[in-house]
Design an enzyme around this catalytic site. Structure first.
Site, PDB file in Angstrom:
ATOM      1  N   ASP A  86      -0.704   0.757  -6.252  1.00  0.00           N
ATOM      2  CA  ASP A  86      -0.715  -0.428  -5.395  1.00  0.00           C
ATOM      3  C   ASP A  86      -1.868  -1.359  -5.736  1.00  0.00           C
ATOM      4  OD1 ASP A  86      -0.494  -2.179  -3.246  1.00  0.00           O
ATOM      5  OD2 ASP A  86      -1.560  -0.838  -1.877  1.00  0.00           O
ATOM      6  N   ASP A 134       0.983  -8.202  -5.865  1.00  0.00           N
ATOM      7  CA  ASP A 134       0.893  -6.929  -5.153  1.00  0.00           C
ATOM      8  C   ASP A 134       2.067  -6.012  -5.507  1.00  0.00           C
ATOM      9  OD1 ASP A 134       0.585  -4.856  -3.392  1.00  0.00           O
ATOM     10  OD2 ASP A 134       0.508  -6.090  -1.590  1.00  0.00           O
TER      11      ASP A 134
END
Ligand SMILES: *[C@@H]1O[C@H](CO)[C@@H](O)[C@H](O)[C@H]1NC(C)=O
Ligand SMILES: *[C@@H]1O[C@H](CO)[C@@H](O)[C@H](O)[C@H]1NC(C)=O
Ligand SMILES: *[C@@H]1O[C@H](CO)[C@@H](O)[C@H](O)[C@H]1NC(C)=O
Ligand SMILES: *[C@@H]1O[C@H](CO)[C@@H](O)[C@H](O)[C@H]1NC(C)=O
Length: 380
Positions: free
Chosen positions: A89, A270
């Protein structure tokens, strides 16, 4: 990580049939997305001189695509190694997995770290809380050896969750944050920072290739960029906020009209978010332009409009990155089509967007800690 939590299968069929089949004007097939990108890439080329790792020095780590929503990969923690499936992430910085002593019901369905079985485990007195867009955890900061394929981060600080909220039914054990150190628990050096410090990676770079539809084939690579995963040049984009993977975006347009980000805005790149997220007013406007109708948490269209809807174009550093309808319209497990645009739950004073996996499946992405920049390229 600002993922969309999918809780159970809600019966949307009832409102689906109420969605009128809105006729879209057939688009003239002016410029196809690929050609448009091609010509822009020719005009804006940058050399790759600083990132030239031989392929042999890269760690190419497989990721599994779960229903185009999550990309998960295996890591191990401890000695002997215990395996965990995590999300890589770029939106957060901490690595965490559930502790064997986690009492939350969500922990019982996932793998939990058994610290007593690891000879390299060390505890600390630090407690830590992390809040994500869709959940939060409370836990303890500890040390142990973390392995990503052949990469070894010894004495890695990470979190063991003791309590969790909002992680029901998710198909992974924990999250491995690849953002800058700022967004972490106090004193915790993130995994990639530790790998750089320990000289485990040849170059301070990692990159993502996310395949659509296919379960296998997606990868995250560490220590350099494997040119077999993209075509053409890498387009470098400087970060506008040191300490976060945030870049400047020029505008968002559709049918040659600016539909959002009209004065420029910021975009967070992201990998832990599946959708494209933006401010509520602008997202609602895009749903209207697409002809999508709200039902529950999503906006639905008739699946047949995928062939008539135009691309939405994200312009970054003067280069157009088209997102075609076949990318921003997703089919759910029941066969209904919904848009991949979501409003951001956290509002900010400046206009801010999140470019998640819907965007990153279309563009190979490189995260360069050495030069504080991101690069996008056309994937193979
Ligand atoms: C992770 O490991 C499991 C076995 O524990 C394996 O079945 C799975 O394919 C691995 N996932 C990836 C992405 O390599
Ligand atoms: C790989 O990177 C390491 C660390 O920078 C370096 O010492 C080594 O020579 C490199 N190996 C190859 C094959 O380039
Ligand atoms: C990605 O998926 C496509 C089909 O969806 C396939 O043709 C391609 O080879 C895949 N790429 C990799 C690296 O597996
Ligand atoms: C993050 O850390 C860097 C360097 O440590 C610093 O320059 C930057 O201002 C920090 N960013 C934020 C958002 O705190």
């Amino acid at each position: 990580m600002k993922w969309i939590v999918l809780l159970g299968l809600l019966a949307f069929s009832e409102c689906i049939v109420k969605i009128p089949l809105r006729r879209m004007k057939t688009m003239r097939n002016t410029v196809s997305g690929k050609n448009m990108l091609n010509s822009f890439l020719k005009e804006h080329t940058y050399s790759l001189s600083q990132i030239s790792s031989p392929v042999s020095n890269l760690t190419i780590h497989p990721l599994r695509n779960i229903r185009d929503i999550f990309y998960v990969g295996n890591i191990t923690i401890g000695t002997p190694p215990q395996e965990f499936q995590v999300i890589f992430d770029t939106g957060s910085s901490l690595l965490w997995v559930p502790s064997v002593s986690c009492k939350s019901s969500t922990c019982s369905t996932r793998r939990r770290f058994r610290h007593l079985l690891s000879s390299t485990f060390r505890s600390t007195n630090v407690n830590c809380r992390i809040t994500y867009e869709s959940g939060r955890i409370k836990g303890k900061v500890v040390h142990d050896t973390v392995r990503i394929g052949d990469l070894v981060s010894t004495d890695q600080l990470f979190g063991l969750s003791i309590e969790e909220y909002g992680f029901q039914g998710l198909p992974f054990d924990g999250i491995l944050g690849l953002n800058y150190p700022n967004i972490s628990c106090p004193g915790v050096i993130p995994v990639f920072d530790n790998l750089m410090k320990q000289g485990a990676v040849a170059e301070p770079v990692f990159a993502f290739y996310l395949n659509k539809s296919k379960q296998e084939g997606s990868v995250v690579m560490f220590g350099g960029v494997d040119q077999r995963y993209y075509e053409g040049e890498l387009n470098w984009i400087p970060l506008i906020k040191l300490g976060s993977w945030t870049i400047h975006m020029d505008r968002i347009s559709m049918r040659r009209e600016v539909i959002a980000c009209s004065d420029g805005c910021e975009a967070i790149v992201d990998t832990g978010t599946s959708a494209i997220r933006g401010p509520r007013r602008l997202i609602n406007n895009i749903q209207k332009l697409i002809g999508a109708k709200r039902c529950g948490f999503k906006h639905y269209v008739s699946c047949s409009v995928v062939n008539t809807l135009p691309s939405i174009i994200f312009t970054i550093s003067g280069i157009n990155y088209p997102v075609p309808a076949r990318a921003y319209i997703l089919k759910d497990s029941l066969g209904y089509c919904h848009t991949a645009f979501k409003e951001k739950r956290v509002t900010t004073s400046t206009e801010s967007w999140v470019l998640g996996d819907v965007f990153l499946r279309l563009y190979f992405s490189v995260f360069d800690r050495g030069n504080d920049r991101i690069s996008l390229a056309r994937p193979v």
